[in-house]
Design a protein around this motif. Sequence first.
Motif, PDB file in Angstrom:
ATOM      1  N   GLY A  13       9.803  -4.562   5.816  1.00 34.74           N
ATOM      2  CA  GLY A  13       8.623  -5.250   6.338  1.00 34.74           C
ATOM      3  C   GLY A  13       7.633  -5.517   5.234  1.00 34.74           C
ATOM      4  N   ASN A  14       6.404  -5.087   5.443  1.00 33.54           N
ATOM      5  CA  ASN A  14       5.323  -5.331   4.490  1.00 33.54           C
ATOM      6  C   ASN A  14       4.958  -4.101   3.667  1.00 33.54           C
ATOM      7  N   ILE A  15       5.867  -3.118   3.607  1.00 30.04           N
ATOM      8  CA  ILE A  15       5.593  -1.882   2.885  1.00 30.04           C
ATOM      9  C   ILE A  15       6.748  -1.576   1.931  1.00 30.04           C
ATOM     10  N   ALA A  16       6.419  -1.116   0.723  1.00 28.47           N
ATOM     11  CA  ALA A  16       7.447  -0.723  -0.238  1.00 28.47           C
ATOM     12  C   ALA A  16       7.032   0.572  -0.919  1.00 28.47           C
ATOM     13  N   VAL A  17       7.998   1.393  -1.249  1.00 29.90           N
ATOM     14  CA  VAL A  17       7.765   2.615  -2.024  1.00 29.90           C
ATOM     15  C   VAL A  17       8.360   2.364  -3.408  1.00 29.90           C
ATOM     16  N   THR A  18       7.535   2.543  -4.423  1.00 31.77           N
ATOM     17  CA  THR A  18       7.982   2.282  -5.793  1.00 31.77           C
ATOM     18  C   THR A  18       7.694   3.490  -6.674  1.00 31.77           C
ATOM     19  N   HIS A  19       8.365   3.536  -7.793  1.00 35.31           N
ATOM     20  CA  HIS A  19       8.137   4.613  -8.750  1.00 35.31           C
ATOM     21  C   HIS A  19       8.012   4.009 -10.135  1.00 35.31           C
ATOM     22  N   LEU A  20       6.890   4.287 -10.802  1.00 33.21           N
ATOM     23  CA  LEU A  20       6.679   3.822 -12.165  1.00 33.21           C
ATOM     24  C   LEU A  20       7.113   4.909 -13.139  1.00 33.21           C
ATOM     25  N   ALA A  21       7.740   4.496 -14.219  1.00 37.28           N
ATOM     26  CA  ALA A  21       8.169   5.441 -15.250  1.00 37.28           C
ATOM     27  C   ALA A  21       6.961   6.206 -15.769  1.00 37.28           C
ATOM     28  N   GLY A  22       7.125   7.499 -15.954  1.00 38.69           N
ATOM     29  CA  GLY A  22       6.041   8.315 -16.466  1.00 38.69           C
ATOM     30  C   GLY A  22       5.118   8.880 -15.402  1.00 38.69           C
ATOM     31  N   ARG A  23       5.296   8.473 -14.169  1.00 44.84           N
ATOM     32  CA  ARG A  23       4.469   8.985 -13.072  1.00 44.84           C
ATOM     33  C   ARG A  23       5.203  10.106 -12.358  1.00 44.84           C
ATOM     34  N   ALA A  24       4.462  11.100 -11.904  1.00 42.35           N
ATOM     35  CA  ALA A  24       5.079  12.232 -11.210  1.00 42.35           C
ATOM     36  C   ALA A  24       5.477  11.880  -9.777  1.00 42.35           C
ATOM     37  N   PHE A  25       4.711  11.000  -9.142  1.00 45.96           N
ATOM     38  CA  PHE A  25       4.945  10.695  -7.737  1.00 45.96           C
ATOM     39  C   PHE A  25       5.080   9.191  -7.524  1.00 45.96           C
ATOM     40  N   PRO A  26       5.833   8.797  -6.504  1.00 48.77           N
ATOM     41  CA  PRO A  26       5.963   7.366  -6.195  1.00 48.77           C
ATOM     42  C   PRO A  26       4.686   6.829  -5.544  1.00 48.77           C
ATOM     43  N   GLY A  27       4.598   5.536  -5.458  1.00 47.21           N
ATOM     44  CA  GLY A  27       3.457   4.881  -4.838  1.00 47.21           C
ATOM     45  C   GLY A  27       3.888   4.091  -3.617  1.00 47.21           C
ATOM     46  N   VAL A  28       2.962   3.914  -2.700  1.00 45.27           N
ATOM     47  CA  VAL A  28       3.205   3.118  -1.501  1.00 45.27           C
ATOM     48  C   VAL A  28       2.399   1.832  -1.643  1.00 45.27           C
ATOM     49  N   HIS A  29       3.057   0.721  -1.490  1.00 44.85           N
ATOM     50  CA  HIS A  29       2.414  -0.588  -1.597  1.00 44.85           C
ATOM     51  C   HIS A  29       2.441  -1.242  -0.225  1.00 44.85           C
ATOM     52  N   ILE A  30       1.264  -1.661   0.244  1.00 41.79           N
ATOM     53  CA  ILE A  30       1.132  -2.243   1.571  1.00 41.79           C
ATOM     54  C   ILE A  30       0.573  -3.652   1.426  1.00 41.79           C
ATOM     55  N   GLN A  31       1.196  -4.606   2.095  1.00 39.71           N
ATOM     56  CA  GLN A  31       0.732  -5.991   2.092  1.00 39.71           C
ATOM     57  C   GLN A  31      -0.691  -6.036   2.653  1.00 39.71           C
ATOM     58  N   GLY A  32      -1.533  -6.906   2.134  1.00 41.63           N
ATOM     59  CA  GLY A  32      -2.953  -6.959   2.500  1.00 41.63           C
ATOM     60  C   GLY A  32      -3.236  -7.089   3.983  1.00 41.63           C
ATOM     61  N   ASP A  33      -2.541  -7.969   4.691  1.00 42.28           N
ATOM     62  CA  ASP A  33      -2.823  -8.144   6.119  1.00 42.28           C
ATOM     63  C   ASP A  33      -2.400  -6.918   6.916  1.00 42.28           C
ATOM     64  N   THR A  34      -1.328  -6.251   6.493  1.00 43.72           N
ATOM     65  CA  THR A  34      -0.892  -5.025   7.155  1.00 43.72           C
ATOM     66  C   THR A  34      -1.912  -3.922   6.917  1.00 43.72           C
ATOM     67  N   PHE A  35      -2.440  -3.824   5.701  1.00 51.21           N
ATOM     68  CA  PHE A  35      -3.455  -2.826   5.379  1.00 51.21           C
ATOM     69  C   PHE A  35      -4.710  -3.068   6.216  1.00 51.21           C
TER      70      PHE A  35
END
Length: 78
Positions: A13-35
């Motif tokens: 849907g409008n949500i993704a879980v991503t992980h950036l190199a060097g970060r301890a924890f993943p991030g949650v990205h939410i589409q603007g209208d869903t947020f």
Amino acid sequence: MGDEQGQVLASGGNIAVTHLAGRAFPGVHIQGDTFANLRQQLVDVARRLRQDPSDSEDSGATPPCCPAGGVISRAGSR
């Protein structure tokens, strides 16, 4: 701000879980209208929880529910 590459761990849907190199924890990205929709739901629930039950038009109604379907109980009620 530089370009960074990350790994998409999950998306739907409008949500993704991503992980950036060097970060301890993943991030949650939410589409603007869903947020914006989630934010409005939280504002509505907070308003209802602050409201005095005796002042409520729908006094005696069930407590507000969160979007996931769980009931949020009023403080002190068990």
